[in-house]
Design a protein around this motif. Sequence first.
Motif, mmCIF file in Angstrom:
data_model
loop_
_atom_site.group_PDB
_atom_site.id
_atom_site.type_symbol
_atom_site.label_atom_id
_atom_site.label_comp_id
_atom_site.label_asym_id
_atom_site.label_seq_id
_atom_site.Cartn_x
_atom_site.Cartn_y
_atom_site.Cartn_z
ATOM 1 N N TYR A 118 78.992 -10.783 -61.384
ATOM 2 C CA TYR A 118 78.899 -10.054 -59.899
ATOM 3 C C TYR A 118 80.099 -10.561 -58.939
ATOM 4 O O TYR A 118 81.038 -10.109 -58.322
ATOM 5 C CB TYR A 118 77.278 -11.131 -58.732
ATOM 6 N N LYS A 119 80.655 -12.501 -60.156
ATOM 7 C CA LYS A 119 82.116 -12.442 -59.358
ATOM 8 C C LYS A 119 83.087 -11.368 -58.954
ATOM 9 O O LYS A 119 83.201 -11.486 -58.070
ATOM 10 C CB LYS A 119 82.591 -13.423 -60.144
ATOM 11 N N GLN A 120 83.162 -11.112 -60.223
ATOM 12 C CA GLN A 120 84.549 -10.313 -61.136
ATOM 13 C C GLN A 120 84.254 -8.794 -60.234
ATOM 14 O O GLN A 120 85.511 -8.319 -59.801
ATOM 15 C CB GLN A 120 84.067 -10.223 -62.429
ATOM 16 N N ARG A 121 82.935 -8.504 -59.514
ATOM 17 C CA ARG A 121 82.604 -6.570 -59.213
ATOM 18 C C ARG A 121 83.452 -6.713 -57.689
ATOM 19 O O ARG A 121 83.905 -5.613 -56.791
ATOM 20 C CB ARG A 121 81.687 -7.043 -58.739
ATOM 21 N N GLU A 122 84.477 -8.268 -57.173
ATOM 22 C CA GLU A 122 84.498 -8.209 -55.582
ATOM 23 C C GLU A 122 86.192 -8.257 -56.463
ATOM 24 O O GLU A 122 87.238 -8.350 -54.990
ATOM 25 C CB GLU A 122 84.119 -8.833 -54.772
ATOM 26 N N MET A 123 86.337 -8.382 -57.237
ATOM 27 C CA MET A 123 87.883 -8.450 -57.629
ATOM 28 C C MET A 123 88.490 -7.817 -57.646
ATOM 29 O O MET A 123 87.825 -6.669 -58.497
ATOM 30 C CB MET A 123 88.066 -9.305 -58.726
ATOM 31 N N GLY A 124 89.989 -8.032 -58.208
ATOM 32 C CA GLY A 124 90.841 -6.320 -58.616
ATOM 33 C C GLY A 124 90.372 -6.633 -59.988
ATOM 34 O O GLY A 124 90.291 -7.348 -60.255
ATOM 35 N N ALA A 161 92.210 -9.468 -61.565
ATOM 36 C CA ALA A 161 91.832 -10.977 -61.537
ATOM 37 C C ALA A 161 90.454 -11.134 -62.163
ATOM 38 O O ALA A 161 89.963 -12.227 -63.073
ATOM 39 C CB ALA A 161 91.797 -10.697 -60.180
ATOM 40 N N ALA A 162 89.802 -9.747 -62.808
ATOM 41 C CA ALA A 162 88.380 -9.568 -63.354
ATOM 42 C C ALA A 162 88.372 -9.059 -64.635
ATOM 43 O O ALA A 162 87.627 -10.712 -65.465
ATOM 44 C CB ALA A 162 87.728 -8.141 -62.988
ATOM 45 N N ALA A 187 87.182 -12.210 -66.817
ATOM 46 C CA ALA A 187 86.247 -12.240 -67.510
ATOM 47 C C ALA A 187 86.454 -12.180 -69.281
ATOM 48 O O ALA A 187 85.055 -12.745 -70.040
ATOM 49 C CB ALA A 187 85.374 -10.835 -68.110
ATOM 50 N N GLY A 188 87.583 -12.834 -69.312
ATOM 51 C CA GLY A 188 88.222 -13.600 -71.079
ATOM 52 C C GLY A 188 87.869 -14.528 -70.884
ATOM 53 O O GLY A 188 87.839 -15.211 -71.822
ATOM 54 N N GLN A 189 87.852 -15.240 -69.667
ATOM 55 C CA GLN A 189 87.916 -16.770 -69.492
ATOM 56 C C GLN A 189 86.639 -16.908 -70.192
ATOM 57 O O GLN A 189 85.808 -18.102 -70.947
ATOM 58 C CB GLN A 189 88.453 -17.643 -67.831
ATOM 59 N N THR A 190 85.356 -16.418 -68.959
ATOM 60 C CA THR A 190 83.744 -16.760 -68.989
ATOM 61 C C THR A 190 84.155 -15.989 -71.290
ATOM 62 O O THR A 190 82.758 -17.235 -71.567
ATOM 63 C CB THR A 190 83.439 -15.502 -68.562
ATOM 64 N N MET A 191 84.033 -15.487 -71.732
ATOM 65 C CA MET A 191 84.228 -15.178 -72.567
ATOM 66 C C MET A 191 84.221 -15.924 -73.912
ATOM 67 O O MET A 191 84.092 -16.405 -75.160
ATOM 68 C CB MET A 191 84.857 -13.753 -73.401
#
Length: 266
Positions: free
Chosen positions: A222-228, A231-232, A236-240
């Motif tokens: 949900y957080k990345q959905r609101e990003m460019g 940035a997404a 996502a890379g940091q999360t993985m």
Amino acid sequence: MTDTTVPLGADVLLHERDARGVHRLTLNQASTFNTLGEGMLQALQNALHQIAHDEQARVVVLGAAGKAFCAGHNLKEMRAQPEMAYYQKLFAQCTRMMLSIQNLPVPVIARVQGVATAAGCQLVAQCDLAVSVDTARFGVNGIDVGLFCATPSVPLVRNMHAKQAMEMLLTGGFISAQEACQRGLINRVSPPGGLDAQVNEWVEAILSKPREAVRMGKALFYKQREMGIEAAYQLAGQTMACNMMHDDAQEGVQAFIDKRSPAWRA
């Protein structure tokens, strides 16, 4: 929407939890078509707060009793207090509850057994997964009483194409369960007898996955959905990377290499 009032002191929401951490919330005001009156909104908020602080929670199933899933806001309550401050407070209360669903660290499944209109349709759209009986209908029909469904439009347009959402919002027209599935509002359509089977299939699938990976994945989604896009990808890379450092991911990858089933911690 419907023109009904929730009785004071009624048990508007049933909340059950099993030993596996599966929470089941049931809107329990069939006589009012499960409207989101102040009492129902507060009951949902309290339940979601409790689930958010349950470290063993794994999944939430949100269903309803009676013929309707949810008929939106309670129009009698709204008409009884025609004041800007009251309306602002009411819609802020509803928004907090909807965002609490998104912010929960566990998936929320909508089990839709009947019609979902206005804020009730919003509730379906806000859930992570949704299955509906084939006879259900969906609409954001506030426009029929002169009230554009502004807050329901927020998750609606994040579920389906803009023109499809706008058609529903401007005309007040209803769509069938089959069309709701085609448009992306729900995931599956089921005959009434198969509704629980589909819910249980999802529940079992989620329970079989590592809790931490599900938690991190939902938050990221949900957080990345609101990003460019740049940035997404960074998030996502940091999360993985963080996910990969978790013991469950290390075990899962090693199990794949060893050609065996993973032994998750929980």
